[in-house]
Design a protein around this motif. Structure first.
Motif, mmCIF file in Angstrom:
data_model
loop_
_atom_site.group_PDB
_atom_site.id
_atom_site.type_symbol
_atom_site.label_atom_id
_atom_site.label_comp_id
_atom_site.label_asym_id
_atom_site.label_seq_id
_atom_site.Cartn_x
_atom_site.Cartn_y
_atom_site.Cartn_z
ATOM 1 N N LEU A 25 -6.465 2.341 1.107
ATOM 2 C CA LEU A 25 -6.017 2.795 -0.207
ATOM 3 C C LEU A 25 -6.341 4.261 -0.485
ATOM 4 C CD1 LEU A 25 -7.018 -0.285 -2.377
ATOM 5 C CD2 LEU A 25 -4.742 0.309 -1.512
ATOM 6 N N PHE A 26 -5.414 4.877 -1.184
ATOM 7 C CA PHE A 26 -5.578 6.216 -1.732
ATOM 8 C C PHE A 26 -5.685 6.072 -3.250
ATOM 9 C CE2 PHE A 26 -2.964 6.791 2.056
ATOM 10 C CZ PHE A 26 -3.530 7.909 2.670
ATOM 11 N N LEU A 27 -6.317 7.022 -3.896
ATOM 12 C CA LEU A 27 -6.249 7.135 -5.343
ATOM 13 C C LEU A 27 -5.093 8.081 -5.631
ATOM 14 C CD1 LEU A 27 -7.391 6.632 -8.198
ATOM 15 C CD2 LEU A 27 -8.814 8.669 -7.857
ATOM 16 N N PHE A 45 -4.309 2.958 -7.470
ATOM 17 C CA PHE A 45 -4.424 2.881 -6.020
ATOM 18 C C PHE A 45 -3.052 2.720 -5.385
ATOM 19 C CE2 PHE A 45 -8.690 1.047 -7.221
ATOM 20 C CZ PHE A 45 -9.392 2.201 -6.921
ATOM 21 N N ASP A 46 -2.901 3.296 -4.195
ATOM 22 C CA ASP A 46 -1.633 3.253 -3.474
ATOM 23 C C ASP A 46 -1.933 3.255 -1.976
ATOM 24 O OD1 ASP A 46 0.978 3.550 -2.547
ATOM 25 O OD2 ASP A 46 1.458 5.194 -3.906
ATOM 26 N N GLU A 47 -1.199 2.448 -1.231
ATOM 27 C CA GLU A 47 -1.349 2.415 0.227
ATOM 28 C C GLU A 47 -0.436 3.404 0.931
ATOM 29 O OE1 GLU A 47 -0.851 -1.345 2.130
ATOM 30 O OE2 GLU A 47 -2.357 -2.325 0.896
ATOM 31 N N ARG A 62 -10.040 9.347 -0.805
ATOM 32 C CA ARG A 62 -8.767 9.960 -0.416
ATOM 33 C C ARG A 62 -7.840 9.937 -1.622
ATOM 34 N NH1 ARG A 62 -6.404 7.186 4.559
ATOM 35 N NH2 ARG A 62 -6.522 5.422 3.148
ATOM 36 N N ILE A 63 -7.339 11.101 -1.995
ATOM 37 C CA ILE A 63 -6.528 11.253 -3.204
ATOM 38 C C ILE A 63 -5.162 11.804 -2.835
ATOM 39 C CG2 ILE A 63 -6.365 12.449 -5.424
ATOM 40 C CD1 ILE A 63 -9.456 12.526 -5.400
ATOM 41 N N LEU A 64 -4.132 11.251 -3.467
ATOM 42 C CA LEU A 64 -2.764 11.738 -3.287
ATOM 43 C C LEU A 64 -2.256 12.325 -4.595
ATOM 44 C CD1 LEU A 64 -1.093 8.804 -1.320
ATOM 45 C CD2 LEU A 64 -1.990 10.950 -0.401
#
Length: 118
Positions: A25-27, A45-47, A62-64
């Protein structure tokens, strides 16, 4: 580009531990159109990392950020505060020239369009 306070990072890490496959997961931090001031913040959260995403690593998280949203949230600070009524994330955006009374939307100097009602 953005800043995540230490307290906010602890809360995000705590929330990640409750998810299935947290290592995937990313934030995702971004904005969507809407709210009484023009834009609302999105945080979740996003994969999936997309081609138009910028990836950051802050406090081991980990951030997007979508490249389209960068100009609206450059310098954004995400915090977390606990109170007797519970806790919640706080957002300080140096680009916001106006915010909604309910605190969930904002407007920048370059915004166009008609804001919606809260």
């Amino acid at each position: 580009m953005i800043r995540l306070t230490e307290q906010a990072s602890y809360k995000v890490q705590e929330m990640l531990k409750e998810e299935d496959h947290p290592e995937k997961l990313f934030l995702r931090v971004g904005v969507t159109g809407g709210g009484c001031s023009g834009f609302t913040y999105s945080l979740g959260f996003d994969e999936n990392k997309r081609e138009d995403d910028e990836e950051l690593s802050l406090h081991g998280i980990r951030i997007l950020v979508n490249k389209e949203d960068e100009k609206l949230i450059k310098g954004l600070e995400i915090g977390y505060k606990e109170s007797m009524m519970g806790g919640g994330f706080t957002i300080h955006n140096p680009n916001a020239i106006a915010t909604c009374g309910c605190g969930t939307s904002f407007k920048t100097a370059t915004d166009e369009g008609t804001p919606e009602k809260c």
